[in-house]
Scaffold this active site. Structure first.
Site, PDB file in Angstrom:
ATOM      1  N   ASP A  99       0.834  -1.208   0.000  1.00 49.86           N
ATOM      2  CA  ASP A  99       0.000   0.000   0.000  1.00 49.86           C
ATOM      3  C   ASP A  99       0.871   1.261   0.000  1.00 49.86           C
ATOM      4  OD1 ASP A  99       0.798  -0.186   2.646  1.00 49.86           O
ATOM      5  OD2 ASP A  99      -1.237  -0.170   3.486  1.00 49.86           O
TER       6      ASP A  99
ATOM      7  N   LYS B  89      -1.016  -9.486   2.665  1.00 47.24           N
ATOM      8  CA  LYS B  89      -0.285  -9.012   3.842  1.00 47.24           C
ATOM      9  C   LYS B  89      -1.192  -8.091   4.643  1.00 47.24           C
ATOM     10  CE  LYS B  89       3.297  -5.928   3.613  1.00 47.24           C
ATOM     11  NZ  LYS B  89       2.734  -4.796   4.372  1.00 47.24           N
TER      12      LYS B  89
ATOM     13  N   GLU C  13      -1.195  -5.711   8.612  1.00 51.33           N
ATOM     14  CA  GLU C  13      -0.324  -5.135   9.641  1.00 51.33           C
ATOM     15  C   GLU C  13      -0.838  -5.435  11.048  1.00 51.33           C
ATOM     16  OE1 GLU C  13       0.326  -0.946   9.004  1.00 51.33           O
ATOM     17  OE2 GLU C  13       0.974  -1.246   6.928  1.00 51.33           O
TER      18      GLU C  13
ATOM     19  N   GLU D 207       9.517  -3.989  10.172  1.00 48.49           N
ATOM     20  CA  GLU D 207       9.807  -2.655   9.625  1.00 48.49           C
ATOM     21  C   GLU D 207      10.358  -1.740  10.717  1.00 48.49           C
ATOM     22  OE1 GLU D 207       6.865  -0.896   7.076  1.00 48.49           O
ATOM     23  OE2 GLU D 207       7.868   1.059   7.116  1.00 48.49           O
TER      24      GLU D 207
END
Ligand code: KIV
Length: 254
Positions: A47, A114, A116, A183
């Protein structure tokens, strides 16, 4: 979900400790085709497209319609890599919604999806995995929460933060993810997480050689978005300058 997609995800899961996993983002047909032909293992239709392709300030503006359009283009350019489509913000607020939108991304051509977050997403991950769709987790800095967090902050600086990330990663692992993006986790913590987890960790902004693989945003790799370059980017080309010079030469010729 095709058995090929599941087999590709399983192959990546099993490569932990054997072979490093090279992942790049891709948002369009020609880039996907070039990266796949170069042997990249995983193409992430992230995204991040909201910023580096669509010109929004962050990923919170990205919708399912945007994702479906770009996943389809990437899938058309791909033959071998695992294509992962990001579930955008508010497309997975419940397990049923997560599964419905994961299936739409698969119908558009994704092999996997995916999302988060850790503990609070485990039930959603399980619903998607139980339907036969491979899921890629994402822990550490979560860009979909950038507004709540007030910026892009480094994660895993204290023992308590390490424990919290580990708990989230374990919840994802138990729910069946095939790998987890880390990340902006400080290098020592990323390394500890990599050692603790049975699934591969894929780092971005976590330092060198701390994870089982790396992911980079393609525009950071090729110098395609000169207005913002993250400090951890390692550009290998400068296509924004090439484009500008080509346009100037073209104008001169017209
Ligand atoms: O959206 C994206 O490109 C991502 C990567 C930064 C991991 O989530």
């Amino acid at each position: 979900m095709s058995t090929t997609s599941q087999a590709k995800a399983e192959r990546l899961r099993q490569s932990k400790g054997q072979q490093k996993i090279a992942c790049l983002t891709a948002y369009d047909y020609p880039t996907a085709r070039l990266l796949d032909e170069a042997g990249i293992d995983l193409l992430l239709v992230g995204d991040s497209l909201g910023m580096v392709v669509l010109g929004y300030p962050d990923t919170t503006h990205v919708t399912m319609q945007h994702m479906l359009h770009h996943v389809a283009a990437v899938a058309r350019g791909n033959t071998n890599a695992l294509v992962v489509g990001d579930l955008p913000i508010h497309s997975y607020d419940s397990p049923a919604e997560a599964l419905e939108n994961a299936q739409l991304l698969v119908d558009a051509g994704a092999d996997a999806v995916k999302l988060e977050g850790g503990v609070r997403q485990a039930e959603k991950v399980k619903a998607i995995v139980d339907a036969g769709i491979p899921v890629f987790g994402h822990m550490g800095m979560l860009p979909q929460r950038v507004l709540e967090e007030g910026g892009y902050k480094k994660k895993g600086k204290s023992e308590a933060e390490y424990e919290a990330i580990l708990e989230g990663c374990r919840a994802l692992e138990n729910a069946g993810v095939f790998a987890i993006v880390l990340e902006s986790v400080v290098p020592a913590t990323a390394q500890r997480l990599t050692e603790q987890l049975s699934v591969p960790t894929i780092g971005i902004g976590c330092g060198d050689n701390t994870c089982d693989g790396e992911v980079a945003v393609i525009t950071d790799l090729v110098g395609g978005y000169p207005w913002f370059v993250p400090p951890f980017a390692k550009p290998q080309a400068n296509i924004s300058s090439d484009i500008a010079q080509a346009a100037v030469r073209y104008k001169g010729q017209v």
